[in-house]
Design a protein around this motif. Structure first.
Motif, PDB file in Angstrom:
ATOM      1  N   ALA A 467      44.331  82.167  49.915  1.00 59.87           N
ATOM      2  CA  ALA A 467      44.671  80.943  50.648  1.00 59.87           C
ATOM      3  C   ALA A 467      46.115  80.914  51.126  1.00 59.87           C
ATOM      4  O   ALA A 467      46.531  79.938  51.752  1.00 59.87           O
ATOM      5  N   THR A 468      46.887  81.942  50.840  1.00 61.53           N
ATOM      6  CA  THR A 468      48.292  81.975  51.220  1.00 61.53           C
ATOM      7  C   THR A 468      48.610  83.263  51.975  1.00 61.53           C
ATOM      8  O   THR A 468      47.809  84.196  52.028  1.00 61.53           O
ATOM      9  N   SER A 469      49.807  83.307  52.524  1.00 60.38           N
ATOM     10  CA  SER A 469      50.235  84.491  53.272  1.00 60.38           C
ATOM     11  C   SER A 469      50.419  85.699  52.371  1.00 60.38           C
ATOM     12  O   SER A 469      50.440  86.831  52.860  1.00 60.38           O
ATOM     13  N   TRP A 470      50.559  85.514  51.049  1.00 67.36           N
ATOM     14  CA  TRP A 470      50.651  86.654  50.130  1.00 67.36           C
ATOM     15  C   TRP A 470      49.432  87.562  50.283  1.00 67.36           C
ATOM     16  O   TRP A 470      49.542  88.777  50.197  1.00 67.36           O
ATOM     17  N   GLY A 471      48.273  86.939  50.506  1.00 65.66           N
ATOM     18  CA  GLY A 471      47.063  87.729  50.661  1.00 65.66           C
ATOM     19  C   GLY A 471      46.736  88.055  52.093  1.00 65.66           C
ATOM     20  O   GLY A 471      46.402  89.193  52.427  1.00 65.66           O
ATOM     21  N   THR A 472      46.853  87.043  52.977  1.00 67.49           N
ATOM     22  CA  THR A 472      46.436  87.251  54.370  1.00 67.49           C
ATOM     23  C   THR A 472      47.334  88.240  55.101  1.00 67.49           C
ATOM     24  O   THR A 472      46.874  88.938  56.013  1.00 67.49           O
ATOM     25  N   LYS A 473      48.610  88.309  54.732  1.00 68.23           N
ATOM     26  CA  LYS A 473      49.495  89.287  55.356  1.00 68.23           C
ATOM     27  C   LYS A 473      49.320  90.686  54.771  1.00 68.23           C
ATOM     28  O   LYS A 473      49.726  91.676  55.388  1.00 68.23           O
ATOM     29  N   ALA A 474      48.739  90.761  53.590  1.00 68.83           N
ATOM     30  CA  ALA A 474      48.561  92.063  52.933  1.00 68.83           C
ATOM     31  C   ALA A 474      47.247  92.718  53.297  1.00 68.83           C
ATOM     32  O   ALA A 474      47.154  93.949  53.360  1.00 68.83           O
ATOM     33  N   GLU A 475      46.205  91.922  53.552  1.00 69.37           N
ATOM     34  CA  GLU A 475      44.889  92.493  53.824  1.00 69.37           C
ATOM     35  C   GLU A 475      44.882  93.185  55.174  1.00 69.37           C
ATOM     36  O   GLU A 475      45.560  92.774  56.115  1.00 69.37           O
ATOM     37  N   SER A 476      44.116  94.242  55.284  1.00 72.30           N
ATOM     38  CA  SER A 476      44.027  95.008  56.526  1.00 72.30           C
ATOM     39  C   SER A 476      42.817  94.627  57.359  1.00 72.30           C
ATOM     40  O   SER A 476      42.656  95.120  58.472  1.00 72.30           O
ATOM     41  N   ASN A 477      41.960  93.760  56.826  1.00 70.71           N
ATOM     42  CA  ASN A 477      40.772  93.310  57.546  1.00 70.71           C
ATOM     43  C   ASN A 477      40.606  91.809  57.357  1.00 70.71           C
ATOM     44  O   ASN A 477      40.869  91.284  56.270  1.00 70.71           O
ATOM     45  N   PRO A 478      40.154  91.090  58.386  1.00 66.91           N
ATOM     46  CA  PRO A 478      39.894  89.660  58.223  1.00 66.91           C
ATOM     47  C   PRO A 478      38.539  89.423  57.584  1.00 66.91           C
ATOM     48  O   PRO A 478      37.758  90.350  57.366  1.00 66.91           O
ATOM     49  N   GLY A 479      38.259  88.184  57.290  1.00 67.15           N
ATOM     50  CA  GLY A 479      36.935  87.806  56.841  1.00 67.15           C
ATOM     51  C   GLY A 479      36.571  88.303  55.452  1.00 67.15           C
ATOM     52  O   GLY A 479      37.435  88.536  54.601  1.00 67.15           O
ATOM     53  N   PRO A 480      35.258  88.498  55.207  1.00 68.36           N
ATOM     54  CA  PRO A 480      34.781  88.867  53.875  1.00 68.36           C
ATOM     55  C   PRO A 480      35.394  90.157  53.338  1.00 68.36           C
ATOM     56  O   PRO A 480      35.647  90.270  52.140  1.00 68.36           O
ATOM     57  N   HIS A 481      35.618  91.136  54.220  1.00 64.92           N
ATOM     58  CA  HIS A 481      36.167  92.398  53.721  1.00 64.92           C
ATOM     59  C   HIS A 481      37.597  92.216  53.225  1.00 64.92           C
ATOM     60  O   HIS A 481      37.994  92.793  52.211  1.00 64.92           O
TER      61      HIS A 481
END
Length: 605
Positions: A467-481
């Motif tokens: 739910a934060t940029s800590w995760g969304t900026k680190a992930e290489s794919n959007p959505g479920p993956h």
């Protein structure tokens, strides 16, 4: 395709039977060592310890490991065996790495061949392979002594000596000779410099001359055996067991699987020998085996026998709305145009991210086994598994009792066992008993504390980072993956597993790194704290539970006593594990790999 997993499971089971007798023989103190070894053992013996003294000694020993490991990593630039000039890695990565290796987790936010010198690989990684692996083993033995009402749960330092010197050292030496013969390097040199077959393949220097290739080497033949035997899994190279120096041949691949499973298998049977209840131990072993076969078969079928959905045709052009924490309103529109299938023959299944030297099913098999025994080594890219196939390693970490690591897997199984017996006892209106001891409120409190800390340490931080940029900026794919990437990382940390879904930006690198991952510090600290909490609470609470049970008087066997050596008990134990696991983790499975499998966007986009 199926020969590899079947031969590994059968071969390991066959050798685990005599090994379990040897382990019980050693830990019961019946082995009379040579005089010089016995002298060291006597010097380490500070006398019998109760459960509080034993756990206190274990915590003090881990504190020493932390200080020593931190010093080794911080002083890396000044240590020998560093001809490549490796500098100091970032302070938060030092913290994470030390915590990870001293707890037998070995979750790596660095690449060993890029960031560590040979001195660090030997005195930090290899030393922790032996010591951290022995701690869980010793704690299981303390629990066994507790439930069988021994006057003492043993002496932690004597137990550590026996495990390291009489078990791990000879086993790793023998396996090391095989890896050496098969081609694993064994040298103190840090690298070999050679010309490439194609001149200029590595680029040209300032003078226009073709650059040579630097091939990192080291004491691999000594490093890899204990990496596997101790279910450590931390790789000398970033590619881990997919690298030809760590895993040079099909034989070493088979032995890598065999080695990481051998002691977890044997410890279940050692439990039966030490409490003199072999039928009971075989029921537990069988439940674990059924679960392991299920995860392996699931992984192989849905990855090796199914095509990669990212390469198949998607004829319909449609628009979709997907969750996105960084978008206004928490959602964003994605347009999915019609996609033609790629001209790739997929009759061998999903080959993306696989090491194909060992066969098409080797990657999927290794992925399931390495998680079931909390080893964490990999020989394929888990991030590239088909969405539903990726459920197999996730389930292995969530249940965390399918043999598991040395001692810890059996400890976790005992928690499910106690809870299952308690529920069955309440259903028939009789006080539940285990090994002739009544299970009361005190024992259930310890069991629930140890059991619930695992899902808490996965669900809470995974939700926060998603739910934060800590995760969304680190992930290489959007959505479920992308959610699966975040959730897998915390699952691996909490299960003390060490494998990774990869694709996450978690690498800070050296202190001098001009462009570290922007979220690496948060990931270092968060996963490090999860590792610490999820390592020690599920060990200390069961030791206290065992001591509490052992202090009670034995109850004579009666008509209402639930037998623990029958198929009925096996089904009860299996149902307890699956029901509790489903209640705790089915929602995040639905949000991650299941949603990806059923959704319109293969692999998240």
């Amino acid at each position: 395709m199926w020969f590899l997993p079947i031969s590994i499971l059968i071969g390991t089971t066959v050798l685990a039977i005599p090994l379990s007798r040897y382990l019980a023989f050693i830990m019961n103190g019946k082995y009379r060592a040579p005089r010089v070894l016995r002298w060291f053992e006597e010097k380490l013996d500070t006398g019998p310890q109760d459960w509080k003294q034993y756990t206190g000694s274990m915590l003090v020993f881990n504190t020493i490991l932390f200080v020593f490991g931190f010093a080794v990593l911080a002083l890396q630039p000044y240590m020998p065996l560093n001809t490549l000039g490796r500098g100091m890695i970032a302070p938060t990565t030092i913290f994470h790495s030390v915590v990870s290796f001293m707890t037998n987790t070995d979750l790596q936010h660095y690449s060993g061949d890029q960031h560590f010198s040979n001195f660090t690989q030997i005195f930090f990684c290899l030393s922790n392979f032996f010591l951290s692996a022995s701690i869980g083993f010793c704690c299981l033995v303390a629990i066994i002594r507790g439930v069988r009402s021994d006057p003492s749960v043993g002496n932690f330092f004597v137990d550590m000596w026996r495990v390291v010197i009489y078990m791990f050292l000879p086993a790793s030496f023998v396996l090391g000779l095989v890896f050496l013969q098969q081609g694993s390097p064994m040298t103190f040199e840090c690298a070999q410099v050679t010309s490439t077959l194609e001149p200029g393949a590595m680029g040209n220097d300032d003078k226009g001359q073709a650059k040579q290739q630097t091939i990192v080497v080291g004491p691999l033949a000594a490093f890899v055996p204990m990496k596997q035997l101790g279910t450590n899994g931390g790789g000398f190279f970033g590619m881990n067991s997919a690298h030809p120096f760590e895993n040079p041949t099909a034989l070493t691949n088979w032995l890598s699987c065999f080695a990481m499973m051998l002691f977890p298998f044997a410890l279940v049977l050692m439990f039966g020998h030490m409490i003199n209840r072999m039928k009971h131990a075989w029921i537990i072993f069988s439940v674990m085996m059924v679960l392991m076969i299920g995860t392996v078969a699931w992984s192989v079928y849905f990855d090796t026998m199914q095509p990669n959905p990212g390469m198949t045709a998607h004829p319909n052009s449609r628009n979709y709305e997907i969750p996105c924490a960084s978008a206004p309103g928490g959602k964003r529109d994605v347009s999915l145009p019609a996609v033609a299938g790629l001209p790739v023959d997929q009759h061998l299944g999903n080959l993306e991210g696989k090491e194909l030297r060992f066969g098409t099913s080797a990657g999927a098999t290794f992925a399931a086994l390495t998680v079931d025994v909390t080893d964490g080594a990999i020989n394929c890219e888990h991030d590239s598994l088909n969405p539903v196939a990726a459920l197999s390693p996730m389930v292995g970490m969530w249940l965390n009792c399918i043999y598991g690591g040395k001692g810890v897997g059996m400890i976790n199984m005992l928690l499910f066992l106690v809870i299952g017996i308690f529920v069955a006892g309440q259903m028939v209106g009789r006080t539940p008993e285990y090994l002739g001891k009544k299970i009361g409120a005190r024992e259930m409190k310890f069991a629930m504390i140890a059991l619930l800390i695992h899902p808490i340490m996965i669900l809470m931080p995974a939700g926060l980072f998603s739910a934060t940029s800590w995760g969304t900026k680190a992930e290489s794919n959007p959505g479920p993956h992308g959610f699966s990437q975040i959730m897998y990382q915390f699952s691996s940390a909490s299960a003390n597993n060490g494998s990774a879904f990869d694709g996450l930006g978690v690498t800070n690198g050296l202190v001098s790194n001009p462009s570290p991952s922007p979220t690496a510090v948060a990931w270092d600290i968060a996963t490090g704290l999860v590792i610490i909490i999820s390592r020690f609470i599920p060990i200390i609470a069961p030791i206290a539970m065992a001591a509490s049970l052992g202090a009670k008087k034995s109850t004579p066997f009666g008509l209402g006593t639930l037998r623990d050596d029958t198929m009925t008990f096996g089904f009860l134990l299996m149902a307890t594990i699956l029901i509790i696991g489903a209640l705790l983790f089915l929602p995040i499975a639905a949000l991650g790999p299941i949603a990806e499998h059923l959704g319109p966007i293969p692999f998240g986009g």
